[in-house]
Design a protein around this motif. Structure first.
Motif, PDB file in Angstrom:
ATOM      1  N   ARG A 167       0.836  -1.210   0.000  1.00 46.36           N
ATOM      2  CA  ARG A 167       0.000   0.000   0.000  1.00 46.36           C
ATOM      3  C   ARG A 167       0.868   1.257   0.000  1.00 46.36           C
ATOM      4  NH1 ARG A 167      -2.633  -1.036  -2.689  1.00 46.36           N
ATOM      5  NH2 ARG A 167      -1.815  -3.068  -2.768  1.00 46.36           N
ATOM      6  N   SER A 168       1.960   1.219   0.737  1.00 48.22           N
ATOM      7  CA  SER A 168       2.849   2.375   0.789  1.00 48.22           C
ATOM      8  C   SER A 168       3.488   2.635  -0.576  1.00 48.22           C
ATOM      9  CB  SER A 168       3.916   2.144   1.851  1.00 48.22           C
ATOM     10  OG  SER A 168       4.771   3.255   1.924  1.00 48.22           O
ATOM     11  N   GLY A 211       0.887   3.819  -2.905  1.00 49.75           N
ATOM     12  CA  GLY A 211       0.539   5.199  -2.573  1.00 49.75           C
ATOM     13  C   GLY A 211       1.474   6.185  -3.251  1.00 49.75           C
ATOM     14  N   SER A 260      -3.257   1.020  -9.557  1.00 53.02           N
ATOM     15  CA  SER A 260      -3.967  -0.241  -9.394  1.00 53.02           C
ATOM     16  C   SER A 260      -3.770  -1.144 -10.608  1.00 53.02           C
ATOM     17  CB  SER A 260      -5.459   0.023  -9.180  1.00 53.02           C
ATOM     18  OG  SER A 260      -6.154  -1.192  -9.020  1.00 53.02           O
ATOM     19  N   PHE A 270     -10.278  -2.399  -3.720  1.00 51.26           N
ATOM     20  CA  PHE A 270      -9.462  -2.224  -2.514  1.00 51.26           C
ATOM     21  C   PHE A 270      -8.122  -1.580  -2.849  1.00 51.26           C
ATOM     22  CE2 PHE A 270      -5.931  -4.015  -0.047  1.00 51.26           C
ATOM     23  CZ  PHE A 270      -6.166  -3.374   1.158  1.00 51.26           C
ATOM     24  N   SER A 294      -7.152   1.996  -1.357  1.00 51.72           N
ATOM     25  CA  SER A 294      -6.038   2.111  -0.420  1.00 51.72           C
ATOM     26  C   SER A 294      -4.878   2.895  -1.027  1.00 51.72           C
ATOM     27  CB  SER A 294      -5.589   0.740   0.082  1.00 51.72           C
ATOM     28  OG  SER A 294      -5.141  -0.060  -0.974  1.00 51.72           O
ATOM     29  N   SER A 295      -4.641   2.758  -2.327  1.00 49.10           N
ATOM     30  CA  SER A 295      -3.597   3.551  -2.973  1.00 49.10           C
ATOM     31  C   SER A 295      -3.928   5.037  -2.895  1.00 49.10           C
ATOM     32  CB  SER A 295      -3.433   3.137  -4.439  1.00 49.10           C
ATOM     33  OG  SER A 295      -2.948   1.823  -4.539  1.00 49.10           O
ATOM     34  N   PHE A 308      -3.681   6.121   1.301  1.00 46.36           N
ATOM     35  CA  PHE A 308      -2.406   6.022   2.024  1.00 46.36           C
ATOM     36  C   PHE A 308      -1.594   7.306   1.994  1.00 46.36           C
ATOM     37  CE2 PHE A 308      -2.806   1.842   3.467  1.00 46.36           C
ATOM     38  CZ  PHE A 308      -1.660   1.454   4.123  1.00 46.36           C
ATOM     39  N   SER A 310      -4.468   4.796   7.732  1.00 47.19           N
ATOM     40  CA  SER A 310      -5.031   3.972   6.659  1.00 47.19           C
ATOM     41  C   SER A 310      -5.096   2.516   7.083  1.00 47.19           C
ATOM     42  CB  SER A 310      -4.176   4.091   5.394  1.00 47.19           C
ATOM     43  OG  SER A 310      -4.185   5.388   4.906  1.00 47.19           O
ATOM     44  N   GLY A 311      -3.997   2.031   7.642  1.00 43.66           N
ATOM     45  CA  GLY A 311      -3.966   0.639   8.085  1.00 43.66           C
ATOM     46  C   GLY A 311      -5.017   0.339   9.125  1.00 43.66           C
ATOM     47  N   ILE A 314      -8.467   0.387   7.473  1.00 44.36           N
ATOM     48  CA  ILE A 314      -8.651  -0.799   6.626  1.00 44.36           C
ATOM     49  C   ILE A 314      -8.859  -2.043   7.480  1.00 44.36           C
ATOM     50  CG2 ILE A 314      -7.425  -2.350   5.038  1.00 44.36           C
ATOM     51  CD1 ILE A 314      -6.212   0.262   3.788  1.00 44.36           C
ATOM     52  N   GLN A 352     -12.178  -4.367   7.820  1.00 42.57           N
ATOM     53  CA  GLN A 352     -12.124  -5.815   7.604  1.00 42.57           C
ATOM     54  C   GLN A 352     -12.713  -6.575   8.783  1.00 42.57           C
ATOM     55  OE1 GLN A 352      -7.935  -6.370   6.962  1.00 42.57           O
ATOM     56  NE2 GLN A 352      -8.111  -6.217   4.746  1.00 42.57           N
TER      57      GLN A 352
END
Length: 140
Positions: free
Chosen positions: A19-20, A23, A35, A78, A82-83, A86, A94-95, A98, A102
């Motif tokens: 994700r980082s 991002g 993505s 997703f 998330s991109s 972040f 973000s984590g 997320i 979940q």
């Protein structure tokens, strides 16, 4: 059991790193381009893996119920989401958001499917997740 826990932790670390990196790519190229690259590279890697380590051919798409294909659509969404978030709200927030999403969704699915019995720890856990999200968002 310990092996599965360590693998799950490694998976979580991989998600955080992915994700980082995505991002950063999002900031340069946009969320949908990031993505697309994520999925193309993943597709190529998994294709090589399947060709090298699985002697059986890929199942025909006609043999797969359409509902099962929605996992790929949700996964692509997703990655885009998330991109996008972040680099804007940071890795920790973000984590947490997320993972919170979940856990709450997993609990709802388990309860709806009848695969988990309701107990008081579940709403308490959800409340703690929401409190953690609030604390990371509104406190400095």
């Amino acid at each position: 059991m310990l092996g599965a826990v360590l693998i799950a932790l490694a998976g979580g670390a991989a998600v955080g790193m992915s994700r980082s990196i995505n991002g950063r790519l999002t900031m340069d190229r946009g969320a949908f381009t990031a993505s697309a690259w994520n999925h193309w590279i993943g597709f190529l890697l998994l294709t090589v893996y399947v060709l090298l380590f699985h002697r059986v051919g890929m199942p025909m798409i006609a043999d797969v119920p359409v509902f099962y294909l929605t996992g790929g659509v949700i996964g692509a969404c997703f990655v885009v989401i998330s991109s996008y978030v972040f680099p804007r709200i940071g890795a920790a927030r973000s984590g947490l958001l997320i993972i919170g999403g979940q856990m709450i969704t997993g609990l709802i699915i388990d309860l709806a499917r009848g695969t988990a019995e309701f107990h008081i720890g579940q709403p308490v856990g959800v409340a703690l997740i929401l409190l953690g999200i609030y604390l990371t968002r509104y406190t400095r």
